[in-house]
Design a protein around this motif. Structure first.
Motif, PDB file in Angstrom:
ATOM      1  N   LEU A  92      61.642  28.622   4.523  1.00  0.00           N
ATOM      2  CA  LEU A  92      61.935  30.031   4.256  1.00  0.00           C
ATOM      3  C   LEU A  92      60.648  30.819   4.011  1.00  0.00           C
ATOM      4  N   ARG A  93      59.746  30.204   3.227  1.00  0.00           N
ATOM      5  CA  ARG A  93      58.462  30.862   2.954  1.00  0.00           C
ATOM      6  C   ARG A  93      57.708  31.128   4.245  1.00  0.00           C
ATOM      7  N   PRO A  98      62.146  31.967  -1.162  1.00  0.00           N
ATOM      8  CA  PRO A  98      62.767  30.643  -1.342  1.00  0.00           C
ATOM      9  C   PRO A  98      63.951  30.737  -2.298  1.00  0.00           C
ATOM     10  N   GLN A  99      65.006  29.962  -2.043  1.00  0.00           N
ATOM     11  CA  GLN A  99      66.186  30.079  -2.904  1.00  0.00           C
ATOM     12  C   GLN A  99      66.865  28.750  -3.222  1.00  0.00           C
ATOM     13  N   TYR A 136      63.355  23.057   2.756  1.00  0.00           N
ATOM     14  CA  TYR A 136      64.043  24.279   3.191  1.00  0.00           C
ATOM     15  C   TYR A 136      63.344  25.522   2.635  1.00  0.00           C
ATOM     16  N   ASP A 137      62.947  25.442   1.354  1.00  0.00           N
ATOM     17  CA  ASP A 137      62.252  26.582   0.741  1.00  0.00           C
ATOM     18  C   ASP A 137      60.912  26.829   1.417  1.00  0.00           C
TER      19      ASP A 137
END
Ligand SMILES: CCCCCCCCCCCCCCCCCCCCCC(=O)SCCNC(=O)CCNC(=O)[C@H](O)C(C)(C)COP(=O)(O)OP(=O)(O)OC[C@H]1O[C@@H](n2cnc3c(N)ncnc32)[C@H](O)[C@@H]1OP(=O)(O)O
Ligand SMILES: NC(=O)C1=CN([C@@H]2O[C@H](COP(=O)(O)OP(=O)(O)OC[C@H]3O[C@@H](n4cnc5c(N)ncnc54)[C@H](OP(=O)(O)O)[C@@H]3O)[C@@H](O)[C@H]2O)C=CC1
Length: 491
Positions: free
Chosen positions: A344-345, A351-352, A340-341
């Motif tokens: 996002l990147r 990223p979180q 997921y990160d």
């Protein structure tokens, strides 16, 4: 005997920690059930760029105060804020305010504390012990004081397995500890903290135990009540079911489960003159409910009322096996979080997910001490108190947890975290359900692809794997035919 409502008529009450979770509920309850109370003085500090006045006016707009506001739009006139920073000498209350409080206060409720489990010892000592001492000194200057109520915790003596409604000897003489920590720098204090707290899990329970002792020391001069709640969750009935405004205790874990980011390890398994009365406010002995049952109800409640933008479907796998737990952390937490990160990147966002998981693991690690063991609390004083109430008071101030229906409570609790902690709208539930269905389909697709992949890599290539596979399939067919034959015979 006067009722509770009659007792509070014309009385002035001082409350510390009124901006906190429990303090706000206390203020609301007093205003609602004791409408003739004269005034509620609350000690408040400026915080996060807000003045004391701004904070209090913001607090009074809270949904919690809806019924009080409706009944009396001028209710705020009974709330009198007093500027105070509890970690400062004399609680930094102005001399004029000290005079005012000394002249009028009848009852003190001391709720303020730091409840963080990772609070550095010096700060926890300053707020939970030294500020309590300062408040007791102030209380002794109050000419009309009738009772000093100190809010402690049922876990102050969590190093014992059986906890009576008494004050146990402190782990160390508070005065000596305060004097010796005074000259030490923070680094040294941090180094010696584990030795000092001994068999308690954190500085919170340690300093709360010291505070109880400090309060008891004044029992010759004041009427003292020590209240020890265990784990306080969302409101049961009042002012409405499910009110909660923070992530403390189990709330954060429930939310994490609802958002699908939890795979959890480990087994869950009458006024008397001048004296101290201790009340253990716990439910385990009279209306027990186990973590396993809580897990079941939390998950099914969040499936009925899903949270928005869940990361995965609501889940919480409880296992006491270290290896299985590590496997779940890897497969269900770290791996999806990394993907997921990465996503996002690629979308140019920060990223979180890994950060959230790391924080969650830290929080769960700190809570685990409490969720993985059992205690036995004596609650005779609570039973005695209940028996002394008039039937009307028993209804108006109902704390009889035998009447609590746990499944219903948990459902309201979960809905409360959705509405009041995460500020999500209930009208978005159909969309959230749709999102869960999408997540389920993704999982099914992923699992199917995984099976095909395993088939291609292992089964289709090696003769031995093929033999094992045919053996297992054969066995299944045999079992099925046996099952079909035996059910035909029975019919
Ligand atoms: C499905 C279900 C499963 C079931 C089962 C399963 C499993 C069992 C597992 C365990 C079950 C529970 C057992 C409960 C037992 C309780 C016992 C209590 C006993 C004593 C009771 C007492 O006598 S007394 C109250 C206790 N005292 C606390 O309970 C404070 C603890 N706590 C901290 O000691 C700090 O919290 C700590 C953690 C250091 C982090 O510290 P930290 O610095 O990393 O993070 P912070 O907490 O400061 O939070 C920073 C920002 O994250 C926001 N946030 C926080 N959580 C969030 C979240 N989940 N989702 C989104 N956002 C979240 C927060 O709102 C802040 O937002 P902002 O910055 O905007 O304000
Ligand atoms: N919540 C729970 O599950 C349980 C709580 N308890 C006990 O109940 C009491 C209340 O807990 P809870 O309401 O949950 O805690 P909160 O953290 O919600 O509230 C703490 C209160 O203390 C105030 N406070 C903290 N530091 C200072 C300071 N330096 N000067 C002035 N005020 C300060 C806070 O004010 P501010 O808003 O300015 O930060 C806030 O009003 C505590 O004594 C706790 O030990 C016991 C068992 C369970």
């Amino acid at each position: 005997m006067a009722s509770i409502t009659e007792y509070y008529a014309g009385k002035s009450v001082l409350i510390t920690g009124a901006t906190g979770f429990m303090g706000k509920v206390l203020v609301e309850k007093l205003l609602w059930s004791c409408p003739d109370v004269k005034a509620l003085y609350i000690l408040v500090r400026p915080k996060a760029g807000q003045t004391m006045e701004q904070r209090v006016s913001h607090m009074m707009k809270c949904k919690l105060f809806d019924r009080v506001r409706e009944a009396n739009p001028d209710f705020h006139k009974k709330i009198i804020p007093i500027s105070s920073e509890l970690t400062q000498p004399g609680l930094s209350i102005s001399p004029e305010d000290v005079e005012k409080l000394s002249a009028c206060i009848n009852i003190v409720f001391h709720c303020a504390a730091t409840i963080r489990f990772d609070e550095p010892l010096k700060h926890a000592l300053q707020l939970n012990v030294i500020a309590t001492q300062e408040l007791l000194s102030l209380a002794q200057r109050m000419h009309h004081l009738e009772a000093f109520i100190h809010i402690s915790t049922a876990y102050a003596n969590c190093n014992r397995k059986h906890i009576d409604e008494v004050i146990y000897p402190p782990p160390v003489e508070p005065k000596k500890l305060i004097e010796s920590l005074e000259w030490m720098d923070d680094g040294i204090v941090q180094d010696i903290t584990p030795r000092l707290i001994g068999d308690r899990p954190n500085t919170y329970t340690y300093t709360k135990a010291l505070a109880e002792y400090v309060v008891q020391q004044e029992q010759d001069k004041l009427n003292i009540g020590i209240i020890r709640p265990s784990i306080v969750g969302a409101s049961w009935q009042e002012p409405f079911p499910g009110w909660i405004d923070n992530f403390n205790g189990p709330s954060g874990v429930f939310i994490a489960a609802g958002k699908g980011i939890l795979q959890k390890n480990k087994r869950i398994w009458r006024k008397t003159p001048k004296t101290t009365l201790v009340y253990n406010c716990t439910s385990g002995g009279i209306n027990p409910f186990h973590w396993g049952e809580i897990e079941h109800h939390v998950i099914s409640s969040f499936k009925r009322n899903p949270l928005e933008q869940a990361f995965r479907r609501p889940n919480a796998n409880i296992t006491s096996n270290y290896l299985i737990n590590q496997y779940w952390i890897l497969v269900s937490h770290k791996f999806p979080a990394l993907i997921y990160d990465l996503f996002l990147r690629l979308c140019g966002q920060k990223p979180q997910m890994m950060r959230i998981f790391n924080r969650l693991h830290k929080a769960i690690g700190l809570l685990e001490y409490f969720s993985s063991q059992d205690w036995e609390w004596n609650s005779d004083n609570i039973s005695m108190l209940m028996s002394q109430l008039t039937p009307e008071d028993r209804t108006m101030f109902n704390f009889d947890v035998r009447q609590l229906n746990w499944p219903e409570y948990i459902e309201n609790y979960c809905i409360g975290t959705k509405k009041y902690v995460l500020n999500e709208d209930m009208s978005d539930i159909p969309a959230a359900r749709q999102h869960l269905r999408k997540l389920r389909n993704i999982r099914y697709t992923f699992n199917t692809l995984l099976v095909v992949f395993i088939w291609r890599v292992f089964i289709a290539r090696s003769q031995m794997a093929r033999n094992i596979w045919y053996f297992v399939v054969n066995l299944c067919f045999k079992f099925l035919s046996y099952f079909r034959a035996s059910s035909t015979l029975t019919n």
